[in-house]
Design a protein around this motif. Structure first.
Motif, PDB file in Angstrom:
ATOM      1  N   THR A 146    -106.334 -18.211   0.666  1.00 37.61           N
ATOM      2  CA  THR A 146    -105.280 -19.142   1.070  1.00 37.61           C
ATOM      3  C   THR A 146    -105.430 -19.488   2.543  1.00 37.61           C
ATOM      4  O   THR A 146    -105.869 -18.665   3.353  1.00 37.61           O
ATOM      5  CB  THR A 146    -103.886 -18.536   0.830  1.00 37.61           C
ATOM      6  N   SER A 149    -101.218 -21.476   5.969  1.00 36.92           N
ATOM      7  CA  SER A 149     -99.842 -21.693   5.512  1.00 36.92           C
ATOM      8  C   SER A 149     -99.384 -20.644   4.515  1.00 36.92           C
ATOM      9  O   SER A 149     -98.206 -20.291   4.477  1.00 36.92           O
ATOM     10  CB  SER A 149     -99.706 -23.077   4.871  1.00 36.92           C
ATOM     11  N   GLY A 150    -100.306 -20.152   3.685  1.00 34.88           N
ATOM     12  CA  GLY A 150     -99.935 -19.212   2.643  1.00 34.88           C
ATOM     13  C   GLY A 150     -99.907 -19.860   1.272  1.00 34.88           C
ATOM     14  O   GLY A 150    -100.178 -21.046   1.097  1.00 34.88           O
ATOM     15  N   ARG A 155     -94.263 -20.624  -0.995  1.00 35.58           N
ATOM     16  CA  ARG A 155     -93.591 -21.554  -0.081  1.00 35.58           C
ATOM     17  C   ARG A 155     -92.586 -22.432  -0.827  1.00 35.58           C
ATOM     18  O   ARG A 155     -91.506 -22.719  -0.325  1.00 35.58           O
ATOM     19  CB  ARG A 155     -94.637 -22.411   0.648  1.00 35.58           C
ATOM     20  N   ILE A 177     -96.440 -18.538   5.917  1.00 39.07           N
ATOM     21  CA  ILE A 177     -96.286 -17.141   5.517  1.00 39.07           C
ATOM     22  C   ILE A 177     -97.035 -16.246   6.502  1.00 39.07           C
ATOM     23  O   ILE A 177     -98.178 -16.533   6.876  1.00 39.07           O
ATOM     24  CB  ILE A 177     -96.820 -16.894   4.088  1.00 39.07           C
ATOM     25  N   SER A 179     -97.634 -11.869   8.006  1.00 40.70           N
ATOM     26  CA  SER A 179     -97.518 -10.437   7.698  1.00 40.70           C
ATOM     27  C   SER A 179     -96.640  -9.766   8.745  1.00 40.70           C
ATOM     28  O   SER A 179     -97.114  -9.070   9.628  1.00 40.70           O
ATOM     29  CB  SER A 179     -98.902  -9.779   7.668  1.00 40.70           C
ATOM     30  N   ILE A 320     -94.177  -9.030   4.554  1.00 41.56           N
ATOM     31  CA  ILE A 320     -94.194 -10.471   4.330  1.00 41.56           C
ATOM     32  C   ILE A 320     -93.025 -11.094   5.090  1.00 41.56           C
ATOM     33  O   ILE A 320     -91.879 -10.674   4.941  1.00 41.56           O
ATOM     34  CB  ILE A 320     -94.094 -10.838   2.841  1.00 41.56           C
ATOM     35  N   TYR A 322     -91.835 -15.141   7.051  1.00 42.77           N
ATOM     36  CA  TYR A 322     -92.149 -16.568   6.989  1.00 42.77           C
ATOM     37  C   TYR A 322     -91.425 -17.311   8.105  1.00 42.77           C
ATOM     38  O   TYR A 322     -90.448 -16.822   8.670  1.00 42.77           O
ATOM     39  CB  TYR A 322     -91.752 -17.153   5.634  1.00 42.77           C
ATOM     40  N   CYS A 342    -104.277 -16.877   5.653  1.00 45.09           N
ATOM     41  CA  CYS A 342    -103.019 -16.154   5.555  1.00 45.09           C
ATOM     42  C   CYS A 342    -103.315 -14.660   5.426  1.00 45.09           C
ATOM     43  O   CYS A 342    -104.125 -14.251   4.586  1.00 45.09           O
ATOM     44  CB  CYS A 342    -102.220 -16.633   4.344  1.00 45.09           C
ATOM     45  N   VAL A 344    -101.577 -12.256   4.250  1.00 48.01           N
ATOM     46  CA  VAL A 344    -100.952 -11.591   3.110  1.00 48.01           C
ATOM     47  C   VAL A 344    -101.756 -11.902   1.852  1.00 48.01           C
ATOM     48  O   VAL A 344    -102.126 -13.055   1.617  1.00 48.01           O
ATOM     49  CB  VAL A 344     -99.492 -12.054   2.926  1.00 48.01           C
ATOM     50  N   SER A 346    -103.053 -12.814  -1.834  1.00 44.07           N
ATOM     51  CA  SER A 346    -102.559 -13.789  -2.810  1.00 44.07           C
ATOM     52  C   SER A 346    -101.730 -13.108  -3.896  1.00 44.07           C
ATOM     53  O   SER A 346    -100.721 -13.659  -4.351  1.00 44.07           O
ATOM     54  CB  SER A 346    -103.732 -14.535  -3.441  1.00 44.07           C
ATOM     55  N   GLN A 349     -98.245 -12.408  -2.632  1.00 49.22           N
ATOM     56  CA  GLN A 349     -97.506 -13.657  -2.491  1.00 49.22           C
ATOM     57  C   GLN A 349     -97.098 -14.217  -3.862  1.00 49.22           C
ATOM     58  O   GLN A 349     -95.974 -14.691  -4.048  1.00 49.22           O
ATOM     59  CB  GLN A 349     -98.359 -14.689  -1.745  1.00 49.22           C
TER      60      GLN A 349
END
Length: 473
Positions: A146, A149-150, A155, A177, A179, A320, A322, A342, A344, A346, A349
């Motif tokens: 990702t 943005s995440g 999102r 997003i 961490s 996590i 944001y 990102c 974090v 996948s 998320q």
């Protein structure tokens, strides 16, 4: 059942030695993932120690992620040690922690400085069920990298949540997003520029200022009064970016009133390169009245960067967080920091996105809000019905997961703090959060306050906590 020889504990307390021994058993494979530990009473009887000794050791291991608990079922070994072994590789020698005899940080009966949450309230079964759903979906997106943005699904779920919970109308392209809030603060400095002057509240969340400085930016503290950050002082600071917690300042507990919010937004609108970072770290837990609108939702000039985290609603170990960027910044942000991925995974998320979309997150927040309201009420009532009411009073108890206990004039707060520490109660003073480069707000200058952060306290401990506090008066 595990047997531990306490004759070898040296200078360690029984709790410290038991904690170290259990951690060593987890690391060397004697205890494996999902193994059930004995109940506190059974284990205490077997070892010949108090139930409190076992309880404190278990709590410490839960806070560090080595154990987890399931209500009415018991305590279990987490997957943390297995992950560490896999990371090392099967053919490498692993340096497991050895039992030490040197003194270490004591384990307190009650730690009001700890940001832990009620671990037994974590929805383990629902979370596990959601994880299985995600794995069974065989969605190729789980294996995709990702961008900064995440994950899009997370999102999108956050946009719906913010609309329903905080009446914020935002789109997926505005959401980033991260961490933990620390990573988001660092990214903001890199994006807005290290040459900017960043302002923080005094007293306030000191880590924010430290992160700004570590990233090469100049940081100035600005005092707050009973309505929030002092706008005149902010203007004098020459800062262009300010970090505030308008819903519930930490540690003072002050909620910024609507008039002050408008003044702050007006300040930001005076220059095109001014921005407000709005940190709503525990906005979900407000216990009286309707919450005031976020700065982001009433901002007409696209000057507010909104930040929130799941550390207070799910767990501090749940890394996590944001942020929501103003529309005019979102595209530029992604272009400038496009080299980042990102941080974090996948899978995490995707799982959180499903957890929110299925309604589980909202139901969990409602349960936690009811639990903490009850805990707060018990604690406040116990304070008011004890000798504590003779030496101080409670302030700012209707929002967030902490309140202030303000001493009457003439009482030595530092001495009382040390006495409580010796009785197993760790608690911080409001003055510990003042920045030295400017004074704090006048309301608390002459009277010292303790910060009663009760998020990690168990309801059944309330009576004993207040008893120990009163014994030191």
């Amino acid at each position: 059942m595990i047997t531990i020889d306490f004759s070898k504990r040296g200078s360690l307390t029984l709790t410290q030695y038991l904690y170290e021994a259990l951690k060593a058993f987890i690391f060397d494979g004697t205890l494996n993932e999902n193994d059930k530990l004995p109940s506190k009473r059974t284990f205490a009887n077997h070892l010949g120690v108090s139930v409190l000794t076992v309880q404190n050791a278990y709590v410490h291991l839960i806070e560090e992620g080595f154990l987890y608990s399931i209500e009415k079922k018991g305590f279990f070994v987490s997957s943390l040690a297995n992950h560490l072994r896999e990371k090392k590789g099967e053919d490498e020698e692993i340096d497991f922690p050895k039992l030490k005899s040197q003194p270490c940080e004591p384990i307190y009966f009650a730690d009001f400085t700890n940001n832990a949450i009620a671990s037994e309230k974590f929805p383990f079964s629902l979370w596990s069920k959601t994880m299985r759903k995600v794995l069974n979906s065989n969605d190729e997106k789980l294996l995709e990298k990702t961008d900064v943005s995440g994950f899009f699904e997370l999102r999108r779920a956050l946009c719906r949540h913010l609309k329903e919970f905080r009446n914020m109308s935002v789109c997926e392209n505005q959401v980033i997003i991260g961490s933990g809030t620390e990573s988001l603060y660092s990214m903001i400095v890199q994006f807005l520029g290290r040459e900017e002057i960043f302002a923080v509240e005094n007293p306030g969340y000191r880590k924010a200022g430290e992160i700004f400085r570590l990233n090469g930016a100049k940081c100035i503290s600005v005092k707050i009064d009973e309505y929030g950050i002092d706008i005149e002082e902010l203007k004098k600071s020459k800062a262009n970016v300010v970090n505030v917690s308008p819903s519930h300042n930490f540690p003072s507990g002050i909620t910024m009133n609507f008039h002050r919010r408008k003044e702050l937004l007006d300040w930001a609108g005076e220059k095109k390169n001014r921005f407000i970072i709005e940190d709503e770290y525990d906005s979900e837990f407000r216990f009286a009245g309707n919450p005031l609108p976020t700065l982001q939702s009433i901002d007409q000039n696209n000057r507010v960067i909104y930040i929130n985290t799941f550390s207070k609603t799910l767990s501090p170990s749940f890394r996590i967080s944001y942020m929501v960027l103003p529309l005019r910044l979102a595209k530029k942000f992604k272009e400038k920091l496009a080299l980042y991925s990102c941080p974090v995974s996948s899978f995490e998320q995707f799982t959180l996105a499903r957890f929110i979309s299925d309604g589980n997150y909202e139901r969990h927040i409602n349960r936690m809000k009811n639990y903490y309201r009850s805990l707060r009420n018990d604690l406040v009532l116990a304070f008011k019905n004890s000798k504590l009411a003779e030496v101080g009073e409670i302030h700012e108890e209707n929002s967030g997961l902490h309140f202030l206990f303000t001493l009457k004039s003439g009482i030595d707060a530092k001495s009382l703090q040390e006495k409580w520490k010796k009785r197993g109660i760790k608690i911080q003073l409001l003055s510990d959060y003042y920045y030295e480069d400017c004074p704090g707000f006048e309301a608390y200058e002459k009277k010292e306050s303790f910060i009663v952060n009760y998020s990690g306290i168990k309801k059944e401990m309330t009576g004993e906590i207040v008893k120990r506090l009163c014994e030191c008066l």
